[in-house]
Scaffold this active site. Sequence first.
Site, PDB file in Angstrom:
ATOM      1  N   PRO A 246     -10.452 -10.891   6.449  1.00 61.75           N
ATOM      2  CA  PRO A 246     -10.506 -10.693   4.993  1.00 61.75           C
ATOM      3  C   PRO A 246      -9.374 -11.353   4.209  1.00 61.75           C
ATOM      4  CG  PRO A 246      -9.637  -8.724   6.046  1.00 61.75           C
ATOM      5  CD  PRO A 246     -10.013  -9.673   7.166  1.00 61.75           C
ATOM      6  N   CYS A 247      -9.357 -12.679   4.236  1.00 62.95           N
ATOM      7  CA  CYS A 247      -8.332 -13.392   3.475  1.00 62.95           C
ATOM      8  C   CYS A 247      -8.532 -13.206   1.966  1.00 62.95           C
ATOM      9  CB  CYS A 247      -8.312 -14.866   3.848  1.00 62.95           C
ATOM     10  SG  CYS A 247      -9.875 -15.732   3.641  1.00 62.95           S
ATOM     11  N   HIS A 248      -9.723 -12.731   1.561  1.00 63.89           N
ATOM     12  CA  HIS A 248      -9.965 -12.478   0.138  1.00 63.89           C
ATOM     13  C   HIS A 248      -9.111 -11.326  -0.383  1.00 63.89           C
ATOM     14  CE1 HIS A 248     -12.845 -10.049   2.515  1.00 63.89           C
ATOM     15  NE2 HIS A 248     -12.603  -9.112   1.621  1.00 63.89           N
TER      16      HIS A 248
END
Length: 283
Positions: A246-248
């Site tokens: 989850p780099c978001h």
Amino acid sequence: MNTQDHINFNRVAQAIEYIRSNFKEQPDLEKIAKAAHTSPYHFHRIFSDWAGTSPKKFLQYISVEHAKSVLRNGNASVADAAYATGLSGTSRLHDLFVTIEGMTPAEYRNGGKDLDINYSFAESPFGNILVASTTKGICYMAFYKSEATALAHLKQRFPNAHFRRKLDLLQQNALFIFQNNWEQLKEIKLHLKGTGFQLKVWEALLKIPMGQLTTYGSLAAEIGQPSASRAVGTAIGSNPVAYLIPCHRVIQSTGRTGGYMWGPGRKMAIIGWEQARVIKNKE
């Protein structure tokens, strides 16, 4: 998705892009609906069906001030936050269910000539997605507009691998993460090509709970290299697995969302969608 679902999703995407560009003005429902080329009443219904919340609340979730408040209220330690948020089990979905195994040099030597990779195309709440797997786990996942372009990007990563278009069990488990009911989610294994530093950053990303955000500086401190914010940003930008890693959930310290490999509008959509689900679970 059927034809009407595609139309509705495109309208939501247009609305999110409009919100992203105009959130400082806090546009009302009528303006957002107009940007989506539909009536306020119809738009409110389709947007609420997709996001699980009203357009007004969604706008709040992706505003800079809301992002700042989430950052302020979060724990200093990303790892500790995964255990101390007090949210439902699904808020720790990635930390609980996703594991990373790094590829050995032999596995990706000579462009991955000894790798057998299955791939398939699927749909998600945030657009079409390509997912690929080796015998050990998911090796690539990316949002796309063109199947041909998406497949070309995959093959650039492993130019000499053996590819087969096939939806396997590993991919099915990974795609199940987009479903509303995750209680039956099985372990998702990732099989990734990356440097030791990249793998360390990607593993740290898994510890950010759903509905929480962190900054590049905080993530650098989390891995024990507080002066490596820029290198952390580069590692995040090279993340080969959309959404599952989850780099978001990493944003700028100012509260702005910052860049995203698959588009800033999509990043805002994911953040708002996750916020809506976490808040709904707490009600």
